[in-house]
Scaffold this motif. Structure first.
Motif, PDB file in Angstrom:
ATOM      1  N   ASN A   1       0.856  -1.175   0.000  1.00 19.34           N
ATOM      2  CA  ASN A   1       0.000   0.000   0.000  1.00 19.34           C
ATOM      3  C   ASN A   1       0.901   1.237   0.000  1.00 19.34           C
ATOM      4  OD1 ASN A   1      -2.304   1.743   0.415  1.00 19.34           O
ATOM      5  ND2 ASN A   1      -3.321  -0.050   1.274  1.00 19.34           N
ATOM      6  N   SER A   2       0.332   2.422  -0.008  1.00 15.83           N
ATOM      7  CA  SER A   2       1.164   3.632  -0.041  1.00 15.83           C
ATOM      8  C   SER A   2       1.901   3.819   1.295  1.00 15.83           C
ATOM      9  CB  SER A   2       0.322   4.844  -0.421  1.00 15.83           C
ATOM     10  OG  SER A   2      -0.940   4.788   0.184  1.00 15.83           O
ATOM     11  N   PHE A   3       2.959   4.642   1.266  1.00 14.98           N
ATOM     12  CA  PHE A   3       3.913   4.735   2.368  1.00 14.98           C
ATOM     13  C   PHE A   3       3.700   6.020   3.163  1.00 14.98           C
ATOM     14  CE2 PHE A   3       8.011   6.181   4.004  1.00 14.98           C
ATOM     15  CZ  PHE A   3       8.467   5.053   4.661  1.00 14.98           C
ATOM     16  N   GLY A   4       3.851   5.943   4.475  1.00 14.93           N
ATOM     17  CA  GLY A   4       3.727   7.187   5.231  1.00 14.93           C
ATOM     18  C   GLY A   4       3.474   6.958   6.695  1.00 14.93           C
ATOM     19  N   PRO A   5       2.907   7.980   7.351  1.00 16.24           N
ATOM     20  CA  PRO A   5       2.429   9.233   6.775  1.00 16.24           C
ATOM     21  C   PRO A   5       3.562  10.158   6.308  1.00 16.24           C
ATOM     22  CG  PRO A   5       1.604   8.914   9.035  1.00 16.24           C
ATOM     23  CD  PRO A   5       2.645   7.899   8.795  1.00 16.24           C
ATOM     24  N   VAL A   6       3.215  11.038   5.360  1.00 16.64           N
ATOM     25  CA  VAL A   6       4.169  12.007   4.829  1.00 16.64           C
ATOM     26  C   VAL A   6       3.511  13.397   4.854  1.00 16.64           C
ATOM     27  CG1 VAL A   6       5.391  10.372   3.343  1.00 16.64           C
ATOM     28  CG2 VAL A   6       3.362  11.514   2.466  1.00 16.64           C
ATOM     29  N   LEU A   7       4.336  14.416   4.634  1.00 18.68           N
ATOM     30  CA  LEU A   7       3.826  15.796   4.708  1.00 18.68           C
ATOM     31  C   LEU A   7       4.467  16.648   3.629  1.00 18.68           C
ATOM     32  CD1 LEU A   7       2.376  18.142   6.338  1.00 18.68           C
ATOM     33  CD2 LEU A   7       4.513  18.401   7.582  1.00 18.68           C
ATOM     34  N   ASP A   8       3.692  17.537   3.032  1.00 14.48           N
ATOM     35  CA  ASP A   8       4.240  18.559   2.136  1.00 14.48           C
ATOM     36  C   ASP A   8       3.336  19.782   2.231  1.00 14.48           C
ATOM     37  OD1 ASP A   8       5.951  19.739   0.375  1.00 14.48           O
ATOM     38  OD2 ASP A   8       5.440  18.483  -1.354  1.00 14.48           O
ATOM     39  N   PHE A   9       3.948  20.973   2.153  1.00 15.16           N
ATOM     40  CA  PHE A   9       3.135  22.206   2.186  1.00 15.16           C
ATOM     41  C   PHE A   9       3.842  23.295   1.415  1.00 15.16           C
ATOM     42  CE2 PHE A   9       5.742  22.082   6.043  1.00 15.16           C
ATOM     43  CZ  PHE A   9       6.384  23.320   6.001  1.00 15.16           C
ATOM     44  N   ASP A  10       3.099  24.376   1.138  1.00 15.99           N
ATOM     45  CA  ASP A  10       3.629  25.509   0.387  1.00 15.99           C
ATOM     46  C   ASP A  10       4.260  26.488   1.383  1.00 15.99           C
ATOM     47  OD1 ASP A  10       4.050  27.837  -1.012  1.00 15.99           O
ATOM     48  OD2 ASP A  10       2.154  27.732  -2.125  1.00 15.99           O
ATOM     49  N   PRO A  11       5.570  26.740   1.286  1.00 18.01           N
ATOM     50  CA  PRO A  11       6.214  27.608   2.273  1.00 18.01           C
ATOM     51  C   PRO A  11       5.776  29.072   2.164  1.00 18.01           C
ATOM     52  CG  PRO A  11       7.753  27.021   0.534  1.00 18.01           C
ATOM     53  CD  PRO A  11       6.506  26.235   0.279  1.00 18.01           C
ATOM     54  N   GLU A  12       5.177  29.469   1.026  1.00 14.05           N
ATOM     55  CA  GLU A  12       4.744  30.862   0.858  1.00 14.05           C
ATOM     56  C   GLU A  12       3.516  31.178   1.714  1.00 14.05           C
ATOM     57  OE1 GLU A  12       6.474  33.042  -0.769  1.00 14.05           O
ATOM     58  OE2 GLU A  12       7.874  31.547  -1.554  1.00 14.05           O
ATOM     59  N   ASN A  13       2.563  30.230   1.721  1.00 18.21           N
ATOM     60  CA  ASN A  13       1.339  30.526   2.471  1.00 18.21           C
ATOM     61  C   ASN A  13       1.040  29.479   3.538  1.00 18.21           C
ATOM     62  OD1 ASN A  13       0.505  28.302   1.058  1.00 18.21           O
ATOM     63  ND2 ASN A  13      -0.732  29.443  -0.423  1.00 18.21           N
ATOM     64  N   LEU A  14       1.980  28.553   3.716  1.00 20.12           N
ATOM     65  CA  LEU A  14       1.872  27.496   4.731  1.00 20.12           C
ATOM     66  C   LEU A  14       0.637  26.610   4.549  1.00 20.12           C
ATOM     67  CD1 LEU A  14       3.105  29.632   7.738  1.00 20.12           C
ATOM     68  CD2 LEU A  14       4.395  27.957   6.430  1.00 20.12           C
ATOM     69  N   GLU A  15       0.097  26.582   3.343  1.00 14.15           N
ATOM     70  CA  GLU A  15      -1.037  25.704   3.052  1.00 14.15           C
ATOM     71  C   GLU A  15      -0.538  24.284   2.835  1.00 14.15           C
ATOM     72  OE1 GLU A  15      -4.521  25.452   2.341  1.00 14.15           O
ATOM     73  OE2 GLU A  15      -4.383  27.151   3.717  1.00 14.15           O
ATOM     74  N   PRO A  16      -1.049  23.318   3.603  1.00 13.29           N
ATOM     75  CA  PRO A  16      -0.652  21.938   3.313  1.00 13.29           C
ATOM     76  C   PRO A  16      -1.179  21.530   1.943  1.00 13.29           C
ATOM     77  CG  PRO A  16      -2.417  21.968   4.920  1.00 13.29           C
ATOM     78  CD  PRO A  16      -2.037  23.408   4.681  1.00 13.29           C
ATOM     79  N   LYS A  17      -0.461  20.593   1.320  1.00  7.37           N
ATOM     80  CA  LYS A  17      -0.929  20.143  -0.001  1.00  7.37           C
ATOM     81  C   LYS A  17      -2.247  19.385   0.117  1.00  7.37           C
ATOM     82  CE  LYS A  17       2.914  20.170  -3.028  1.00  7.37           C
ATOM     83  NZ  LYS A  17       3.351  19.579  -4.282  1.00  7.37           N
ATOM     84  N   LEU A  18      -2.378  18.622   1.193  1.00  9.86           N
ATOM     85  CA  LEU A  18      -3.573  17.785   1.344  1.00  9.86           C
ATOM     86  C   LEU A  18      -4.539  18.383   2.356  1.00  9.86           C
ATOM     87  CD1 LEU A  18      -1.835  14.282   1.390  1.00  9.86           C
ATOM     88  CD2 LEU A  18      -3.163  15.278  -0.484  1.00  9.86           C
ATOM     89  N   GLY A  19      -5.795  17.993   2.221  1.00 11.28           N
ATOM     90  CA  GLY A  19      -6.832  18.559   3.079  1.00 11.28           C
ATOM     91  C   GLY A  19      -6.980  17.898   4.436  1.00 11.28           C
ATOM     92  N   SER A  20      -6.177  16.898   4.718  1.00 14.10           N
ATOM     93  CA  SER A  20      -6.333  16.167   5.976  1.00 14.10           C
ATOM     94  C   SER A  20      -5.864  17.013   7.160  1.00 14.10           C
ATOM     95  CB  SER A  20      -5.493  14.889   5.921  1.00 14.10           C
ATOM     96  OG  SER A  20      -4.169  15.226   5.574  1.00 14.10           O
TER      97      SER A  20
END
Ligand SMILES: Cc1cc2nc3c(=O)[nH]c(=O)nc-3n(C[C@H](O)[C@H](O)[C@H](O)COP(=O)(O)O)c2cc1C
Length: 364
Positions: free
Chosen positions: A180-199
């Motif tokens: 299955n997929s690997f994680g948990p993992v995290l990514d976000f936009d450093p300009e506005n601190l918005e995470p990529k995912l909605g969780s």
């Protein structure tokens, strides 16, 4: 033409490439697209006793051509999903229904799925049920008792004791699907601190090319310790990826992220690339390459000395791709050829991955 058919858990597959549970197979319309795209079977999106309600956004692109997702299981209620899957019966490919998660859930859903749909097999996901061996064995036993069609356990990569788990579960299942997929993992936009995912916290699961070596290792581990078939999944996007999984011991492969990235025609593309590779290398069937990697390990030399890189000057073009990668200062250009300073070379092997002319070899 090489024979690409495989038989797993008594089920005949005309080719070894199937979709992995995911958004690419979340309803019958998309499943039919997968069949039209060349898939050798259908594996459905996972259903559970309660429909999911995933926080948006659910799928994003991340480093190294990977994907991150916080999609859980099907947002369609199980009864409706099962009804929809009836359209996939008798379309000429095996149907494998993915279900989850706890013992009671899989026992209940397994029974309903078997009586309503009579699929060729049931795959059960272990993504949200912890990392302990015993509860996972209990889930397998519980599904085993409730159905009499083949059942495959889908393994999550976070589980540390893969061999221990495979051995403990093997008597109760007909096969494994890894991973299955690997994680948990995290990514976000450093300009506005918005995470990529909605969780919550923006965390999700990594899939696609970055996880291929993890999946390959786990497929090799499971197939090395027990005899039930293993279906490889994780980062497969090309025929050569599938070939490696089969060489590592897989009987077939599944594809999710590459179908999201490239569309449903990816299954057929992988199938024809497998066929071409086998033909080019003189193999007549997948059986001939299955487990080749394990067999090669048995005979492999046990190297004891540290190797040094050597250059075949008849092949070296002096392009310096290797020199620019050598962090040890062990390569230099002389007379338009790469040369090795033996006392600086630690035999790391990194430079050879950049030689497009097959001019570099480690000598022991
Ligand atoms: C958006 C998304 C949704 C997924 N949903 C499920 C699921 O419902 N059930 C499941 O067992 N695996 C699910 N997976 C995991 C995939 O089936 C697969 O095991 C994993 O992504 C690794 O394969 P890949 O690199 O080809 O994507 C999902 C993966 C993605 C990317």
């Amino acid at each position: 033409m090489p024979d690409l058919s495989v038989k797993i858990s008594g089920i005949e597959f005309k080719n070894p490439v199937m979709p992995a549970a995911g958004p690419n197979v979340r309803n019958s319309e998309l499943m039919i697209k997968a069949i039209d795209g060349g898939a050798g079977a259908i594996v459905t999106k996972t259903i559970s006793v309660v429909a999911a309600n995933d926080p948006r956004p659910t799928i994003r692109k991340t480093n190294c051509n990977g994907l991150m997702n916080c999609e859980t299981w099907s947002e369609t209620p199980a009864e409706q999903f099962i009804e929809d899957c009836k359209k996939i019966k008798n379309l000429g490919v095996p149907l494998i229904v993915s279900i989850g998660y706890k013992s009671d859930d899989v026992a209940k859903l397994g029974k309903i799925v078997q009586s309503e749909l009579e699929p060729d097999a049931i795959e059960f996901s272990t993504h949200y049920v912890g990392r302990q061996v015993e509860p996972l064995v209990e889930i397998a036993k519980s599904l085993r008792k409730s159905v009499d069609i083949p059942i495959w356990m889908k393994i999550s990569p976070n589980f540390l004791g893969i061999e221990e788990l495979a051995l403990a579960v093997s008597p109760f299942v007909d096969g494994f699907v890894a991973i299955n997929s690997f994680g948990p993992v995290l990514d976000f936009d450093p300009e506005n601190l918005e995470p990529k995912l909605g969780s919550k916290y923006g965390r999700g699961w990594l899939s696609g090319q970055p996880i291929l070596p993890i999946a390959l290792r786990i497929v090799h581990q499971i197939s090395s310790v027990q005899n039930k078939p293993v279906i490889g999944v994780g980062g497969i996007a090309r025929g050569i990826d599938a070939i490696k999984f089969i060489m590592a011991g897989a009987s077939a492969v599944q594809v999710c992220s590459a179908a999201i990235q490239k569309g449903h025609s990816i299954y057929g593309k992988i199938v024809s690339e497998i066929e071409q590779w086998l033909e080019k290398h003189g193999y007549n069937s997948l059986d001939e390459i299955k487990g080749l990697y394990s067999r090669s390990l048995e005979n492999r030399l046990k190297y004891s000395s540290i190797p040094v890189m050597t250059i075949d000057e008849s092949k070296c073009t002096g392009c310096q791709a290797c020199i620019s990668r050598c962090v040890q200062g062990a390569l230099y250009l002389s007379d338009d050829k790469s040369k090795v300073i033996a006392e600086n070379c630690i035999g790391c092997g990194y430079c050879q991955d950049f030689c497009a002319f097959d001019a570099m070899k480690l000598k022991y």
